[in-house]
Every structure is written in C-alpha cells, then in structure tokens.
Motif scaffolding. Sequence first.
Motif, PDB file in Angstrom:
ATOM      1  N   THR A  82       0.739  -1.174   0.002  1.00  0.00           N
ATOM      2  CA  THR A  82       0.025   0.053   0.171  1.00  0.00           C
ATOM      3  C   THR A  82       0.849   1.266   0.071  1.00  0.00           C
ATOM      4  N   PRO A  83       0.673   2.201  -0.999  1.00  0.00           N
ATOM      5  CA  PRO A  83       1.424   3.311  -1.171  1.00  0.00           C
ATOM      6  C   PRO A  83       0.675   4.462  -0.409  1.00  0.00           C
ATOM      7  N   ALA A  84       1.260   5.680  -0.123  1.00  0.00           N
ATOM      8  CA  ALA A  84       0.773   6.589   0.206  1.00  0.00           C
ATOM      9  C   ALA A  84      -0.192   7.382  -0.481  1.00  0.00           C
ATOM     10  N   GLU A  85       0.197   7.235  -1.743  1.00  0.00           N
ATOM     11  CA  GLU A  85      -0.746   7.988  -2.917  1.00  0.00           C
ATOM     12  C   GLU A  85      -0.525   7.127  -4.371  1.00  0.00           C
ATOM     13  N   ALA A  86      -1.493   6.938  -4.974  1.00  0.00           N
ATOM     14  CA  ALA A  86      -1.625   6.472  -6.153  1.00  0.00           C
ATOM     15  C   ALA A  86      -2.690   6.504  -7.113  1.00  0.00           C
ATOM     16  N   CYS A  87      -2.681   6.534  -8.360  1.00  0.00           N
ATOM     17  CA  CYS A  87      -3.735   6.736  -8.952  1.00  0.00           C
ATOM     18  C   CYS A  87      -4.965   7.601  -8.842  1.00  0.00           C
ATOM     19  N   GLY A  88      -4.538   8.693  -8.125  1.00  0.00           N
ATOM     20  CA  GLY A  88      -5.648   9.737  -7.820  1.00  0.00           C
ATOM     21  C   GLY A  88      -5.865   9.684  -6.423  1.00  0.00           C
ATOM     22  N   VAL A  89      -5.650   8.396  -5.620  1.00  0.00           N
ATOM     23  CA  VAL A  89      -6.113   8.431  -4.371  1.00  0.00           C
ATOM     24  C   VAL A  89      -4.623   8.568  -3.348  1.00  0.00           C
ATOM     25  N   SER A  91      -3.860   8.138   0.821  1.00  0.00           N
ATOM     26  CA  SER A  91      -4.317   7.617   2.001  1.00  0.00           C
ATOM     27  C   SER A  91      -4.354   8.446   3.339  1.00  0.00           C
ATOM     28  N   ALA A  92      -5.192   8.161   4.224  1.00  0.00           N
ATOM     29  CA  ALA A  92      -5.369   9.256   5.270  1.00  0.00           C
ATOM     30  C   ALA A  92      -4.294   8.321   6.485  1.00  0.00           C
ATOM     31  N   TYR A  93      -3.820   7.292   6.178  1.00  0.00           N
ATOM     32  CA  TYR A  93      -2.772   6.801   7.271  1.00  0.00           C
ATOM     33  C   TYR A  93      -1.433   7.435   7.441  1.00  0.00           C
ATOM     34  N   ALA A  94      -1.151   7.860   8.530  1.00  0.00           N
ATOM     35  CA  ALA A  94       0.278   8.391   8.777  1.00  0.00           C
ATOM     36  C   ALA A  94       1.108   7.074   8.537  1.00  0.00           C
ATOM     37  N   GLU A  95       1.066   5.942   8.816  1.00  0.00           N
ATOM     38  CA  GLU A  95       1.799   4.839   7.991  1.00  0.00           C
ATOM     39  C   GLU A  95       1.071   4.030   7.059  1.00  0.00           C
ATOM     40  N   PRO A  96       0.937   4.608   5.729  1.00  0.00           N
ATOM     41  CA  PRO A  96       0.409   3.981   4.668  1.00  0.00           C
ATOM     42  C   PRO A  96       0.283   2.746   4.303  1.00  0.00           C
ATOM     43  N   LEU A 139     -10.284   9.710   3.920  1.00  0.00           N
ATOM     44  CA  LEU A 139     -10.628  10.661   5.115  1.00  0.00           C
ATOM     45  C   LEU A 139     -10.746   9.480   6.348  1.00  0.00           C
ATOM     46  N   GLY A 140     -10.415   8.348   6.056  1.00  0.00           N
ATOM     47  CA  GLY A 140     -10.359   7.448   7.137  1.00  0.00           C
ATOM     48  C   GLY A 140     -11.468   6.318   7.095  1.00  0.00           C
ATOM     49  N   GLY A 141     -11.396   5.209   8.088  1.00  0.00           N
ATOM     50  CA  GLY A 141     -12.353   4.452   8.110  1.00  0.00           C
ATOM     51  C   GLY A 141     -12.247   3.476   9.476  1.00  0.00           C
ATOM     52  N   LEU A 142     -13.076   2.436   9.009  1.00  0.00           N
ATOM     53  CA  LEU A 142     -13.501   1.754  10.327  1.00  0.00           C
ATOM     54  C   LEU A 142     -13.152   0.069  10.005  1.00  0.00           C
ATOM     55  N   ILE A 143     -13.025  -0.611  10.999  1.00  0.00           N
ATOM     56  CA  ILE A 143     -12.991  -1.988  10.646  1.00  0.00           C
ATOM     57  C   ILE A 143     -13.570  -2.723  11.753  1.00  0.00           C
ATOM     58  N   ALA A 144     -14.635  -3.904  11.562  1.00  0.00           N
ATOM     59  CA  ALA A 144     -15.170  -4.606  12.581  1.00  0.00           C
ATOM     60  C   ALA A 144     -15.316  -5.930  12.000  1.00  0.00           C
ATOM     61  N   PRO A 145     -15.723  -6.992  12.745  1.00  0.00           N
ATOM     62  CA  PRO A 145     -15.851  -8.355  12.221  1.00  0.00           C
ATOM     63  C   PRO A 145     -17.031  -8.222  11.487  1.00  0.00           C
ATOM     64  N   GLY A 146     -17.045  -8.973  10.141  1.00  0.00           N
ATOM     65  CA  GLY A 146     -17.914  -9.207   9.253  1.00  0.00           C
ATOM     66  C   GLY A 146     -19.025 -10.049  10.050  1.00  0.00           C
ATOM     67  N   PRO A 147     -20.409 -10.072   9.433  1.00  0.00           N
ATOM     68  CA  PRO A 147     -21.401 -10.540  10.079  1.00  0.00           C
ATOM     69  C   PRO A 147     -21.306 -12.061  10.294  1.00  0.00           C
ATOM     70  N   GLN A 148     -20.695 -12.719   9.394  1.00  0.00           N
ATOM     71  CA  GLN A 148     -20.572 -13.993   9.321  1.00  0.00           C
ATOM     72  C   GLN A 148     -19.353 -14.460  10.385  1.00  0.00           C
TER      73      GLN A 148
END
Length: 244
Positions: A82-89, A91-96, A139-148
């Motif tokens: 995962t890069p900090a930036e590529a293809c117009g996107v 990342s919000a992560y300080a550690e991409p 702008l950031g995001g979240l991670i949780a367990p999937g429903p399964q």
Amino acid sequence: MKLLLDLGNTRLKWAVLDGDTWTTRGAVAWSDDIERTLIEAWQALHGVRQIDGASVVDSVREARVEAIVMNMFGHKARWLRTPAEACGVRSAYAEPERLGVDRFLAMVAAYRDGDAPCVLVGVGTALTLDALAANGHHLGGLIAPGPQLMQQALWGATARVYPEPGRVLDAADNTADAVASGCWQAAIALIERFASRMASSLGGSPRLVLGGGDAAALQPLLALPSRLAEDSVLRGLAVWSAAH
C-alpha cells in the motif's frame, strides 16, 4: 497478457487481462487444494508476461502462490504494498503501509469509476468502511468483524448458542434467528451510522459502494441506497498496473 492476483483472507481471486480486455476470472478458497486448482485453471494460459498481486495474507501463502506462478510462467509476481498515494487516491494513514491494500485498491477502482465522494464498504471476513472524498483523498475508516465472523465468534464463546442458520428479522423469537438478526443488523447499523457521520465531510449524501463476498446478502437489508461493485480489488489493481 497480465495475470492479476487478489489474495484475500478467505480466498484467492484472479483475472487475466489481454490489453484492456478481461479474458478469464476465477477464485479458489484457501481451504481447498490451492496448487491443484491453480495449475488446472492456469495451464491453458499462454502469453502471460506480467503478474501483479495484492495480498492481505501471510508470507507463507504468498510464497505458495509465488512458487506456482514461477513454475508455470517463469516470472515473479510483483506484489503491491500500500502506497501513500497512487492513481489519484491519497491514504489518510500516517503509516500508509498499514492500510490494507485491498481497501486502497477498492478506493482506486471507485475513484476511476467516478463514484467519489463515496463510502466504500467491504463485507467479508472483516467489515471495512472507508470514506473517499471527491478529490481522491481518503478521510479514514473503520474495521469490524463481518456478520459471518460475528456469528462464529458468538458460537465459539457461548455454551448454549449452537451453529445453525437463522433469518434476519426485526425481532426474533428463537435463538438461531436472534443470532443472525443481531449480527447482520449490527453490521447494517455501523454502515448507516458511518455514512451519516461522514456525510458532511463528503459533501452531503455520498454514494454507498458495497464489495466483498457477503455484499449481495447485506445490500437488501440497508435503508440507504447503494450499489454493488464486483471485483473491486482486481479492477483497482488493473488501474495501478497500467499506471506502473
């Protein structure tokens, strides 16, 4: 021709690109015979000159796939980290590099498709949520367990809740339906809350884009309008591969 690889938590997906044309696609679960399945699927491929891959799995599984690729095509796979930036996107992560490459590539695909501003939802082993602005900034995001996975965790941690299928209802009158309803509705509530909270930062009413193995099952349960995006990791990888 290019062979594109998406090594996910549950399965490996692949696609073959001949110029701009998708010619072959397939998938195999890690619980299956990976070597045999890939050899049988790829033995008819001729003219593969480049292999690009995206992986969220451990190095052992990457090495297994790398060995098959080398044996069949004589080329090493080029693994995107995962890069900090590529293809117009961007990342919000300080550690991409700590942002899952699958999430990054889903954003690349969405940005190329003209979906931004949007909320991207990955519904698989994990439930991932990412906000992507119109200018391609994450702008950031979240991670949780999937429903399964939520259901499996509940079954494994309780003595009297047994693994059995259930329906998703507003209110259940039996344990199987209560477990299914609670886990799927928890996922739905998180998605809708995240979309609501991020709306002002995304200019009002962002698009909701769903991907992952359980996306089609979850989509009808949402109160918000949404669209399914199939093979977003592979499509994002194709965009990145063409640019690099």
